[in-house]
Design an enzyme around this catalytic site. Sequence first.
Site, PDB file in Angstrom:
ATOM      1  N   SER A 158     -13.900   9.786 -20.561  1.00  0.00           N
ATOM      2  CA  SER A 158     -12.678  10.514 -20.234  1.00  0.00           C
ATOM      3  C   SER A 158     -11.902  10.796 -21.520  1.00  0.00           C
ATOM      4  O   SER A 158     -12.403  11.490 -22.389  1.00  0.00           O
ATOM      5  CB  SER A 158     -11.846   9.737 -19.212  1.00  0.00           C
ATOM      6  OG  SER A 158     -11.037  10.612 -18.463  1.00  0.00           O
TER       7      SER A 158
ATOM      8  N   LYS B 223     -14.031  12.128  -9.997  1.00  0.00           N
ATOM      9  CA  LYS B 223     -12.954  11.443 -10.713  1.00  0.00           C
ATOM     10  C   LYS B 223     -12.318  10.422  -9.777  1.00  0.00           C
ATOM     11  O   LYS B 223     -11.333  10.686  -9.099  1.00  0.00           O
ATOM     12  CB  LYS B 223     -11.906  12.447 -11.201  1.00  0.00           C
ATOM     13  CG  LYS B 223     -10.958  11.855 -12.254  1.00  0.00           C
ATOM     14  CD  LYS B 223     -11.704  11.422 -13.494  1.00  0.00           C
ATOM     15  CE  LYS B 223     -10.812  10.790 -14.538  1.00  0.00           C
ATOM     16  NZ  LYS B 223     -11.553  10.331 -15.722  1.00  0.00           N
TER      17      LYS B 223
END
Length: 581
Positions: A381, A188
Amino acid sequence: MGSFFKMFFASLLAMIVFALIAAFLIVGFVGALASDEKPEIADKSVLTLDLSQHFMERRQNNPLAVLSNDDNAIPGLYDVVRIIRHAKEDEKIKGIYIIANSNNNAFASSEELRNALQDFKTSKKFVIAHGDMMSESAYYVSNVADRLYANPVGSVEWNGFSVNLLFLKGTLEKLNIQPQIFYAGKFKSATEPLRATQMTPENKLQTVEWLGDLYNHFLVKASQARKIDTATLHQLANTGAIQDSKDALANKLVDGLKYDDEVKDEIKKNIGIGKYDKLHLVPISTYAEAISYKQSGSNRIALIYAEGNIVDGDGDKENIGGDAFVKLVRKARLDKSIKAIVFRVNSGGGSALASENIWRELALAKADKPVVMSFGDVAASGGYYIAAGADSIFAQPNTITGSIGVFTVIPNMKGFFNEKLGVTFDGVKTGTYADMGVDRPLTPAEQNFMQEGVDRIYLQFKQRVAQGRKRDIAYIDSIAQGRVWSGEDALRIGLVDKMGGLEEAVACAARMAKVTDYRLREFPESRSWINELLNKNEDQPAAMLKQHLGEENFRIYQQMLEIKRISNGAQAKLPYQFIIH
């Protein structure tokens, strides 16, 4: 007294003239709006597709077009696909002419355009493409043409793909701003621009893989179109063999070198008109106004377009407001005439809370009727979060998806305020953590609170995906970690169900709902012309800024603004804004 009357009558005359002009404009405006006269399409017309036009998901209206010669609206991407399909059966349309210079549509959108053109060719009508300075992304769509031409003194870009990222760590250090970053998922890397000066090994690994997937798909399609093996095409890029259009012709990337007028003469010959006869080239937007290309039927399928960042509240037409889209899904869910929902996602994510709320409403809808997801250029996401529970998910091979991870940023601005601006803060509080904010560093306990909150949301995200994809959470954790995947890889690992565009997703929803006689009800619904006119000024500052900065510099400016936005809570967002060259 004489001068008074002169001024009075001069002012009165000016008011009368102004009123007459205003009345004339209003009458003309209303008259044009009231008119339902459609453009006439002449026999032996040729549909024109200019790839430099960016086709967003939804139709872009121009409320002032009635007072000018501008096109009334720019069709949405799915509109263009349906328009090309209609042209395939229209006897007045003899072929398609592609203007292939730049291509302002990303790769998954280009895939839908390319597939529509490929289908058009089955009608045996011609497709001709021409470019003066042809980019690789324009070549990707236009190589489907029967004949592909380049300007004799032009160029054809052929050097492979690259991704450039912007890093701001050094800038923040100079400003004495400390980004306090909390994230879940080793891939991430949304916060990398704030905490690093170059790509981390994890980010480089995932970027190499998904960019390689996109490039391999590009080479395969070019190989099929040009009958050249992919190894040769790859070698041409690696050796810098294609420097101008003559090199492109010598290596069989194009069919010939022609100026624009020569291509137009060839088109005239194809459709059987003389050299001095008028050639009717019909832009996509004009053709859209002249025809009825939308399916009709007694049943309804809702098509909801979700494009842009996911934000809390209602948002605006440039993003996906959590509250607004919950209402849209609920409206479709409670409407008994709507038999299925197709949800089109083109988003790199955003607010985790807004994503959860939209997911919740879609889960409720799924209990009543089929819910099918269609992924555009990006569905990552938060964009994936809202889609995870759907009955079926469609993506293109070159869609960017995944990025299942969460982060939040709390900037410590104390040094900046104190040392750069000379601003200090003082106050009182009734609780230990009541003054937690950006004017001081977080304490160790506060840092723990933030990380625990991020971890909690990340676990919830994985649970939503595991439930929707019918996989155990350990497997989802192994493919999550904030990692970005191509659509091709997402199919392999089970994040999507099928390859296909919006057209295939709609057909799937119809089959699941067991309807054949249907029409689409599209959301968000178009605003009235008066609302478009009143809201037009809202878009002007950004449009002017984009014009002056240019496309790439404007994206950098947007990324700077995004830093401020992501400080407002937990984010389920794509690692970065990437620009493929």
